[in-house]
Design an enzyme around this catalytic site. Structure first.
Site, PDB file in Angstrom:
ATOM      1  CG  HIS A 153      -0.177   0.151   2.531  1.00 29.67           C
ATOM      2  ND1 HIS A 153       0.525  -0.897   3.096  1.00 29.67           N
ATOM      3  CD2 HIS A 153      -0.005   1.208   3.380  1.00 29.67           C
ATOM      4  CE1 HIS A 153       1.072  -0.514   4.226  1.00 29.67           C
ATOM      5  NE2 HIS A 153       0.782   0.776   4.427  1.00 29.67           N
ATOM      6  CG  ASP A 190       1.354   5.079   4.790  1.00 32.59           C
ATOM      7  OD1 ASP A 190       0.937   3.920   4.940  1.00 32.59           O
ATOM      8  OD2 ASP A 190       2.449   5.479   5.234  1.00 32.59           O
ATOM      9  CG  HIS A 226       5.023   0.999   3.368  1.00 36.34           C
ATOM     10  ND1 HIS A 226       4.627   2.215   2.865  1.00 36.34           N
ATOM     11  CD2 HIS A 226       4.371   0.882   4.565  1.00 36.34           C
ATOM     12  CE1 HIS A 226       3.781   2.790   3.693  1.00 36.34           C
ATOM     13  NE2 HIS A 226       3.604   1.999   4.734  1.00 36.34           N
ATOM     14  NE  ARG A 253       2.693   5.636   9.723  1.00 40.45           N
ATOM     15  CZ  ARG A 253       1.763   6.454   9.264  1.00 40.45           C
ATOM     16  NH1 ARG A 253       1.026   7.156  10.113  1.00 40.45           N
ATOM     17  NH2 ARG A 253       1.567   6.576   7.965  1.00 40.45           N
TER      18      ARG A 253
END
Length: 294
Positions: free
Chosen positions: A115, A117, A268, A282
């Site tokens: 995907h 993000d 990723h 994150r």
């Protein structure tokens, strides 16, 4: 294995010397490891410029053995743009701009399919800064793929066709995948399905000017302006194409490892191949509205 990164030193008495910075490529496709930089200290303009240039060239960059507080983590992300809260993830210690990615490996993991993000956003994130706090003894790696290379390797005729197309993206598949799990964010609408958005199938990078394939299996629902069967077959082909190993780099996490990726030209994937705790911190960075080939 684990290490506490929460109460790291402020970095006020630490400094960086750009002369110590070294860059080592990790694969022919993309990815580089940067050494000689202390991200827990103040990052001066010259050092940040070198980091930014490396990201533009290599698309994803990695650092080892970093002792970076939440404050320094946010400061670094702000050098790239405006931090933004990801509704799909829980907040890290209640911080509005820092997210927690955590799993013990016994349930579905976040990121467990190829995907880019949040392409369900009108302006998807520019990228993210991810710090590893705890890793399983085996597994838990992340793979990244080069979407410039995915585009460039297609035939000239297909590239010309894709340059003209627009695709619809939404959150329906992600919401379905994580229904009833812990990955529902802190807001009531963290996994709700919002209105669909439209993005070019081929995106022109706002800094490098290069063309990148911009469809992914998590958010892209259909290609507009073509019959449904054609859309389905074309997307299936492209989704298989982006998984080509020639486009990839695989990163083995360690506590204190940091990854920064350019979400505009990569995908990723985080395999769900572990049965021990994995914990990440994150910070997501605001992006711009994707522009296609003019």
């Amino acid at each position: 294995m684990s290490v506490s990164m929460i109460n790291a030193q402020s970095g006020e008495n630490r400094s960086n010397d750009n002369a110590d910075l070294q860059i080592r490529r990790l694969s022919p496709a993309l990815g580089a490891e940067i050494s000689g930089v202390d991200l827990g200290a103040f990052v001066d303009d010259a050092t940040f410029s070198a980091i930014h240039d490396a990201l533009m060239e290599h698309q994803v960059i990695f650092f080892r053995d970093q002792d970076m507080s939440v404050e320094r983590h946010l400061e670094l992300a702000k050098r790239f743009g405006t931090p933004t809260y990801s509704k799909k993830l829980p907040k890290y210690d209640g911080n509005d701009y820092v997210s927690l990615i955590q799993s013990n490996g016994s349930t579905i993991n976040v990121g467990g399919r190829w995907h880019t993000d949040n392409t369900d956003f009108k302006a998807p994130p520019m990228g993210a800064v991810l710090l590893c706090e705890e890793t399983p003894s085996l597994g838990g790696d992340t793979l990244f793929a080069n979407m410039y290379a995915a585009y460039d390797s297609l035939s000239e005729g297909l590239r010309r066709h894709l340059d003209t197309l627009v695709a619809q993206h939404d959150n329906s598949l992600v919401a379905l995948r994580f229904a009833g799990t812990e990955f529902v964010g802190d807001g009531d609408k963290g996994m709700s399905v919002g209105p669909a958005v439209e993005h070019p199938v081929v995106r022109v990078h706002p800094v490098t000017g290069r063309r990148a394939l911009y469809v992914n299996s998590s958010y892209t629902r259909r290609i507009l302006g073509v019959p449904p069967t054609e859309s389905e077959h074309l997307l299936n082909m492209l989704m298989a194409h982006v998984m080509t190993p020639d486009f990839q780099v695989r990163f083995e996490w360690q506590p204190g490892s940091v990854a920064i990726w350019d979400n505009r030209c990569t995908q990723h994937y985080a395999p769900n191949d572990y049965t021990e705790p994995r914990r990440m911190r994150r910070v997501q960075i605001d992006g711009d509205v994707p522009v296609g080939v003019s």
